[in-house]
Design a protein around this motif. Structure first.
Motif, PDB file in Angstrom:
ATOM      1  N   SER A  27      21.384 -12.738  41.707  1.00  0.00           N
ATOM      2  CA  SER A  27      20.355 -12.454  42.382  1.00  0.00           C
ATOM      3  C   SER A  27      19.285 -11.798  41.773  1.00  0.00           C
ATOM      4  CB  SER A  27      20.776 -11.549  43.834  1.00  0.00           C
ATOM      5  OG  SER A  27      21.545 -12.600  44.705  1.00  0.00           O
ATOM      6  N   GLY A  28      19.766 -11.009  40.848  1.00  0.00           N
ATOM      7  CA  GLY A  28      18.927  -9.989  39.956  1.00  0.00           C
ATOM      8  C   GLY A  28      18.055 -10.947  39.005  1.00  0.00           C
ATOM      9  N   MET A  29      18.838 -11.761  38.356  1.00  0.00           N
ATOM     10  CA  MET A  29      18.306 -12.651  37.244  1.00  0.00           C
ATOM     11  C   MET A  29      17.613 -13.725  37.688  1.00  0.00           C
ATOM     12  SD  MET A  29      21.427 -12.901  34.527  1.00  0.00           S
ATOM     13  CE  MET A  29      22.607 -13.420  35.310  1.00  0.00           C
TER      14      MET A  29
ATOM     15  N   LEU B 158      13.820  -6.398  33.716  1.00  0.00           N
ATOM     16  CA  LEU B 158      15.274  -6.605  34.291  1.00  0.00           C
ATOM     17  C   LEU B 158      16.184  -5.354  33.782  1.00  0.00           C
ATOM     18  CD1 LEU B 158      17.094  -8.375  35.822  1.00  0.00           C
ATOM     19  CD2 LEU B 158      17.622  -9.416  33.909  1.00  0.00           C
ATOM     20  N   ILE B 159      16.502  -4.435  34.649  1.00  0.00           N
ATOM     21  CA  ILE B 159      17.206  -3.344  33.999  1.00  0.00           C
ATOM     22  C   ILE B 159      18.577  -3.432  34.368  1.00  0.00           C
ATOM     23  CG2 ILE B 159      17.254  -0.724  33.990  1.00  0.00           C
ATOM     24  CD1 ILE B 159      14.230  -0.858  35.029  1.00  0.00           C
ATOM     25  N   ALA B 160      19.494  -3.361  33.311  1.00  0.00           N
ATOM     26  CA  ALA B 160      20.829  -3.258  33.639  1.00  0.00           C
ATOM     27  C   ALA B 160      21.683  -3.164  32.450  1.00  0.00           C
ATOM     28  CB  ALA B 160      21.435  -4.652  34.429  1.00  0.00           C
TER      29      ALA B 160
ATOM     30  N   ILE C  40       6.622  -5.395  38.281  1.00  0.00           N
ATOM     31  CA  ILE C  40       7.769  -5.306  38.934  1.00  0.00           C
ATOM     32  C   ILE C  40       9.095  -4.727  38.173  1.00  0.00           C
ATOM     33  CG2 ILE C  40       9.260  -6.645  40.263  1.00  0.00           C
ATOM     34  CD1 ILE C  40       6.740  -8.271  41.086  1.00  0.00           C
ATOM     35  N   ALA C  41       9.787  -3.969  38.400  1.00  0.00           N
ATOM     36  CA  ALA C  41      11.321  -3.828  37.847  1.00  0.00           C
ATOM     37  C   ALA C  41      12.248  -4.164  38.859  1.00  0.00           C
ATOM     38  CB  ALA C  41      11.128  -2.177  37.451  1.00  0.00           C
ATOM     39  N   VAL C  42      13.159  -5.035  38.156  1.00  0.00           N
ATOM     40  CA  VAL C  42      14.339  -5.510  38.793  1.00  0.00           C
ATOM     41  C   VAL C  42      15.655  -4.604  38.170  1.00  0.00           C
ATOM     42  CG1 VAL C  42      15.706  -7.502  39.373  1.00  0.00           C
ATOM     43  CG2 VAL C  42      13.261  -7.738  39.221  1.00  0.00           C
ATOM     44  N   ALA C  43      16.375  -3.998  39.060  1.00  0.00           N
ATOM     45  CA  ALA C  43      17.394  -3.352  38.719  1.00  0.00           C
ATOM     46  C   ALA C  43      18.698  -4.055  39.088  1.00  0.00           C
ATOM     47  CB  ALA C  43      17.617  -1.687  39.295  1.00  0.00           C
TER      48      ALA C  43
ATOM     49  N   ALA D   5      12.260  -2.803  47.347  1.00  0.00           N
ATOM     50  CA  ALA D   5      12.735  -3.770  48.115  1.00  0.00           C
ATOM     51  C   ALA D   5      14.139  -4.152  47.733  1.00  0.00           C
ATOM     52  CB  ALA D   5      11.972  -5.246  48.129  1.00  0.00           C
ATOM     53  N   LEU D   6      15.123  -4.344  48.452  1.00  0.00           N
ATOM     54  CA  LEU D   6      16.433  -4.676  48.224  1.00  0.00           C
ATOM     55  C   LEU D   6      16.924  -6.245  48.522  1.00  0.00           C
ATOM     56  CD1 LEU D   6      18.138  -1.669  50.172  1.00  0.00           C
ATOM     57  CD2 LEU D   6      17.273  -1.791  47.960  1.00  0.00           C
ATOM     58  N   ILE D   7      17.696  -6.648  47.614  1.00  0.00           N
ATOM     59  CA  ILE D   7      18.101  -7.978  47.379  1.00  0.00           C
ATOM     60  C   ILE D   7      19.567  -8.017  47.269  1.00  0.00           C
ATOM     61  CG2 ILE D   7      16.068  -8.889  46.869  1.00  0.00           C
ATOM     62  CD1 ILE D   7      17.116  -9.463  44.146  1.00  0.00           C
ATOM     63  N   GLY D   8      20.301  -9.015  47.549  1.00  0.00           N
ATOM     64  CA  GLY D   8      21.575  -9.234  47.522  1.00  0.00           C
ATOM     65  C   GLY D   8      22.640  -8.255  48.220  1.00  0.00           C
TER      66      GLY D   8
END
Length: 409
Positions: free
Chosen positions: A23-25, A40-42, A15-18, A288-291
């Motif tokens: 929320s992302g963290m 975790l990409i940012a 899983i990649a979280v951008a 999937a979108l969050i926040g």
């Protein structure tokens, strides 16, 4: 942990979280702790942020489940009482209403914390998580394929993941790449946001004055400090933002009817126009979108980050269950389940916040009457008041397991 992507051209993860906001963290930590290799990409950025967040009880429950709450609590102030004061000066006005957390057998509805402290705790947990890679880069594009998605980064690297989580804000590049459209709107208002010191103690009361231009809300911080959200016309917001600290403190004390005594402006001020946004769907094309990539609210009712954390908890629950049953964690079944889980909450909260905000701006007597009667009944009818308090914390029908103190396994 350190950036493992340095010099790499291709990285494979589950899983990649951008996006590395709260929320992302939180999402990256949750997924990594449940056995998923996670990126975790940012861009690396300072965690210093003078704004504050009111974490409601359901969000606190989730942070406890992640083992993070003990590090957060020393920096937070309890919200034990919430009062709404009609300061519209209109012909029809509601009586003052006070909601008390003890009616729900809670110590507090939630806790208010400066974002810099919350970000620091979450960032520290990300660095310590062995199953989590922190990649200092921006997402340029995402291409969904049959079994994975390919994520192009601005440092030349490529990340391959079975599921991409877009937590990259209201201008989400991930959402755009997934082809997800949005509905967006503006209000004739701006919000002035800042923190204050004050002479009188707040006694853990959050005070919300309903004015003709929107809410004027004081929320407790540790000590004799409070955060302020002052919603006014854009011209007024600009005037206030240009005042000296001393002039502004006097004006804010006047607007607060001196309930906290003499005030002093501390830290930076922020001023921004108000608007809202909802994605047409929160899941499509292995994304999937969050926040705020999924929904944006005006700063009313502490809905923003709490909604984002409900996204995180719901997505985590669905993905963990899918993995256990051998499903594709980025496949249509999982994405459909996530959309179905989140849509009612998003629609109801968006509608509720929008109606409340617009009711304050309306000069129509029937609208004023309905708002006043609603607050009157909430103040006088105990069962109704308790239902409103519970639903304000989080909708009972859409509360994920982690927000009910339950394990995902």
């Amino acid at each position: 942990m350190p950036d493992k992507a340095a010099g790499a051209t291709s990285i494979k993860v589950d899983i990649a979280v951008a996006g590395a906001g709260p929320s992302g963290m939180a999402c990256a930590i949750l997924l990594a702790r449940h056995g998923f290799s996670t990126a975790l990409i940012a861009p690396l950025a300072p965690v210093d942020d003078g704004r504050t967040t009111a974490l409601l009880d359901s969000s606190v429950e989730m942070l406890k489940s992640l083992g993070l709450w003990d590090a957060i609590l020393p920096h937070a102030a309890a919200l034990a009482h919430m009062r709404i004061i009609d300061a519209t000066g209109r012909l029809i006005r509601a009586p003052e209403v006070v909601f008390d957390a003890s009616e729900l057998q809670l110590e507090a509805f939630g806790y208010n914390i400066e974002n810099r402290h919350l970000n620091a705790v979450l960032a520290g947990a990300c660095m310590a998580e062995e199953n989590l890679q922190r990649i200092d880069a921006r997402v340029v594009d995402v291409a969904a394929h049959e079994a994975t998605a390919a994520i192009s980064l601005d440092n030349g690297a490529m990340v391959e993941a079975r599921l991409v989580v877009g937590a990259d804000g209201r201008r989400s590049k991930v959402r755009e790449a997934a082809g997800i459209a949005v509905s967006e709107w503006r209000y004739p208002q701006s919000a002035l946001v800042l923190n204050l010191e004050h002479l009188a103690p707040h006694y853990n009361h959050s005070s919300e004055f309903h004015t003709r231009t929107g809410p004027f809300t004081l929320v407790p911080l540790p000590g004799r400090r409070s955060s302020l959200v002052c919603v006014v016309e854009p011209e007024t917001a600009e005037t206030l933002s240009l005042m000296s600290d001393e002039e502004l403190a006097l004006e804010l004390e006047r607007r607060a009817h001196s309930i906290l005594g003499v005030m002093k402006v501390i830290g930076k001020r922020q001023c921004y126009p108000l608007g809202g946004l909802t994605a047409k769907t929160v899941a499509a094309n292995r994304t999937a979108l969050i926040g705020e990539a999924a929904h944006v609210f005006p700063p009313i009712g502490a809905q923003g980050l709490n909604m984002g954390l409900r996204d995180v908890a719901a997505l985590g629950e669905i993905v963990v269950s899918a993995q256990a049953s051998g499903q594709d964690i980025g496949g249509p079944g999982v994405l459909t389940a996530y959309e179905r889980a989140r849509r009612p909450d998003i629609v109801s909260r968006t509608t509720g916040v929008d109606l409340l905000n617009r009711s304050l701006l309306s000069d129509l007597l029937p609208v004023q009457l309905m708002r006043s009667v609603g607050l009157y009944l909430a103040g006088r009818i105990g069962p109704l008041r308790r239902v409103l308090m519970r639903e304000g914390i989080a909708p009972m029908m859409a509360r994920p397991k982690l927000m009910r103190g339950l394990s995902l396994r």
